[in-house]
Design a protein around this motif. Structure first.
Motif, PDB file in Angstrom:
ATOM      1  N   GLU A 145      -1.121   1.442  -2.174  1.00 58.45           N
ATOM      2  CA  GLU A 145      -0.778   1.177  -3.628  1.00 58.45           C
ATOM      3  C   GLU A 145      -0.487   2.240  -4.436  1.00 58.45           C
ATOM      4  O   GLU A 145      -2.124   2.515  -4.105  1.00 58.45           O
ATOM      5  CB  GLU A 145      -1.585  -0.244  -3.933  1.00 58.45           C
ATOM      6  CG  GLU A 145      -1.032  -0.341  -5.771  1.00 58.45           C
ATOM      7  CD  GLU A 145      -1.808  -1.043  -5.749  1.00 58.45           C
ATOM      8  OE1 GLU A 145      -0.808  -1.831  -7.198  1.00 58.45           O
ATOM      9  OE2 GLU A 145      -2.769  -1.897  -5.641  1.00 58.45           O
ATOM     10  N   GLY A 167      -5.639   3.268  -6.615  1.00 61.02           N
ATOM     11  CA  GLY A 167      -4.501   1.340  -6.520  1.00 61.02           C
ATOM     12  C   GLY A 167      -6.067   0.716  -6.028  1.00 61.02           C
ATOM     13  O   GLY A 167      -7.308   1.329  -5.988  1.00 61.02           O
ATOM     14  N   THR A 171       1.712  -3.297  -7.100  1.00 63.26           N
ATOM     15  CA  THR A 171       1.357  -4.469  -5.325  1.00 63.26           C
ATOM     16  C   THR A 171       2.208  -4.727  -5.021  1.00 63.26           C
ATOM     17  O   THR A 171       2.463  -4.442  -3.707  1.00 63.26           O
ATOM     18  CB  THR A 171       0.415  -5.482  -5.929  1.00 63.26           C
ATOM     19  OG1 THR A 171      -1.192  -5.266  -5.940  1.00 63.26           O
ATOM     20  CG2 THR A 171       0.129  -5.929  -4.132  1.00 63.26           C
ATOM     21  N   LYS A 196      -6.291  -6.282  -0.773  1.00 60.39           N
ATOM     22  CA  LYS A 196      -6.732  -6.049  -2.068  1.00 60.39           C
ATOM     23  C   LYS A 196      -7.945  -6.432  -3.042  1.00 60.39           C
ATOM     24  O   LYS A 196      -8.365  -7.410  -2.362  1.00 60.39           O
ATOM     25  CB  LYS A 196      -5.886  -6.944  -3.110  1.00 60.39           C
ATOM     26  CG  LYS A 196      -5.676  -6.443  -4.459  1.00 60.39           C
ATOM     27  CD  LYS A 196      -4.758  -6.497  -5.649  1.00 60.39           C
ATOM     28  CE  LYS A 196      -4.450  -6.304  -6.973  1.00 60.39           C
ATOM     29  NZ  LYS A 196      -2.610  -6.316  -7.114  1.00 60.39           N
ATOM     30  N   ALA A 248       4.265  -1.859  -2.843  1.00 58.45           N
ATOM     31  CA  ALA A 248       3.181  -1.242  -2.303  1.00 58.45           C
ATOM     32  C   ALA A 248       4.214  -1.645  -0.617  1.00 58.45           C
ATOM     33  O   ALA A 248       3.334  -1.597   0.501  1.00 58.45           O
ATOM     34  CB  ALA A 248       1.569  -0.685  -2.066  1.00 58.45           C
ATOM     35  N   CYS A 308      -5.086  -1.720  -3.378  1.00 58.83           N
ATOM     36  CA  CYS A 308      -4.163  -2.898  -1.928  1.00 58.83           C
ATOM     37  C   CYS A 308      -3.560  -1.304  -1.342  1.00 58.83           C
ATOM     38  O   CYS A 308      -3.585  -0.340  -0.971  1.00 58.83           O
ATOM     39  CB  CYS A 308      -2.636  -3.191  -2.543  1.00 58.83           C
ATOM     40  SG  CYS A 308      -1.843  -4.692  -1.436  1.00 58.83           S
TER      41      CYS A 308
END
Length: 277
Positions: free
Chosen positions: A185, A171, A190, A209, A193, A173
Motif C-alpha cells: 500500500e 503504508g 488499502t 494490515k 492496493a 497494508c
C-alpha cells in the motif's frame, strides 16, 4: 460528581468513522465542534455537532482559530482523506511554514507535526477510539475457519513485511501469496492496493494490515471494514490479518458473517499469535 463536559474539536474526514466518533462524544455528554473539508468529509456529522465550519485542506490557521474561538479542549481526527486529491493542497502561511520544517512528507511525520501544532495552542490531541472503543479489532481467530498452513505462513511473512513497510512510513497494508509480495500500500489506499495485489497474485492471496511501528496512534490508526472483505471475495483472496488492539474494524459482525459465508478467514493479529503460527 458529574464528569466535566469537554469541547471536542473533530476534524472530520470521509466515511462512517467521524460520524461514530461524533455520536460517541455527544453520548458521553461532550460538546462537539466539527471541521469539514469539501470533497473529503462526511457532512452527516453536523447532526451531532454544536458548531461546524467548512475549510479547504491546508487552511491550518483558520482551523486552529475556529477551534480556539469555540473553546475546544481536545482535538480528534477521524475519517479518510482522499490522498491523491490532497496532493492539490494549497497551504496557508502557517501550514506552509510547518511543511517547510519537515524533512519528509510521510503520513506519520505530517500528522505528528499537526498534532504538535494543536498542542502548542493548549488543545490536547486524543485518539478517536476514546469515543468509539467498540471499533478496536479483537485478538485471535475471528471466523470459525482458521488459516490453513499456507495462510499461516503468509500471515507471518506479511506481518514482517508490513511492519518494515510501516517503519519507512509508506503504508500499512501488504498483499502476499505463498511467500511472494504481490502489492504494498502507498498513496492509493488499502482497497486499491488489495485489488492490484489480488489481480497480480491470483486467487488465494493473503492481506495483512498493521499499525506502523512508532506511529502516532492518536491520529492514524489502521482501519478495515466490510467493503474490504467484500472485495476479497470478488478477487479470490482467502485470508485477512489485521493487527489487534491497534486497528479499527468497521462493521465487524457483518464482516465476519460475510467472510464465513464465502470461506474467508479473518484474524486479529498480535506478535504472540504470529509466534504461534
Amino acid at each position: 460528581m458529574k464528569e466535566k463536559i469537554e469541547t471536542i474539536g473533530l476534524i472530520a474526514g470521509g466515511g462512517q468513522f467521524p460520524l461514530l466518533v461524533a455520536k460517541g462524544a455527544a453520548a458521553q455528554g461532550h460538546r462537539v465542534v466539527a471541521v469539514f473539508f469539501k470533497g473529503h468529509s462526511n457532512f452527516e456529522v453536523g447532526e451531532y455537532a454544536d458548531a461546524t465550519v467548512e475549510l479547504k485542506l491546508g487552511q491550518l490557521n483558520k482551523l486552529v482559530s475556529f477551534f480556539k474561538k469555540n473553546g475546544v479542549t481536545k482535538v480528534v481526527m477521524a475519517g479518510s482523506i482522499n490522498k491523491p486529491k490532497a496532493l492539490d493542497i494549497r497551504p496557508d502561511f502557517r501550514a506552509a511554514k510547518l511543511l517547510f520544517k519537515l524533512a519528509t512528507k510521510g503520513d506519520d511525520v505530517l500528522l505528528r507535526a499537526i498534532t504538535s501544532e494543536f498542542e502548542s495552542e493548549g488543545m490536547k490531541v486524543v485518539g478517536p477510539h476514546e469515543y468509539a472503543p467498540d471499533l478496536l479489532t479483537p485478538a485471535g481467530f475471528l471466523t470459525k475457519r482458521k488459516p490453513n498452513e499456507v495462510e499461516c505462513a503468509d500471515l507471518s511473512f506479511g506481518w514482517k513485511i508490513a511492519r518494515e513497510l510501516g517503519r519507512m512510513d509508506i503504508g500499512q497494508c501488504v498483499v502476499v501469496r505463498e511467500g511472494i509480495v504481490a502489492a504494498v500500500e502507498a498513496i492509493e489506499g488499502t482497497d486499491a492496493a488489495v485489488k492490484r495485489g489480488c489481480e497480480l497474485g491470483g486467487k488465494g492471496c493473503c492481506i495483512v494490515k498493521v499499525f506502523k511501528p512508532g506511529q502516532e496512534k492518536r491520529v492514524d490508526m489502521p482501519s478495515i471494514g466490510l467493503k474490504t472483505v467484500q472485495g476479497m471475495k470478488e478477487l479470490g483472496a482467502t485470508c485477512l490479518g489485521v493487527e489487534a488492539g491497534k486497528s479499527l474494524f468497521f462493521d465487524l459482525d457483518e464482516s465476519v458473517k460475510f467472510a464465513e459465508k464465502h470461506g474467508i478467514t479473518i484474524v486479529g493479529l498480535t506478535q504472540e499469535l504470529i509466534d504461534e503460527l
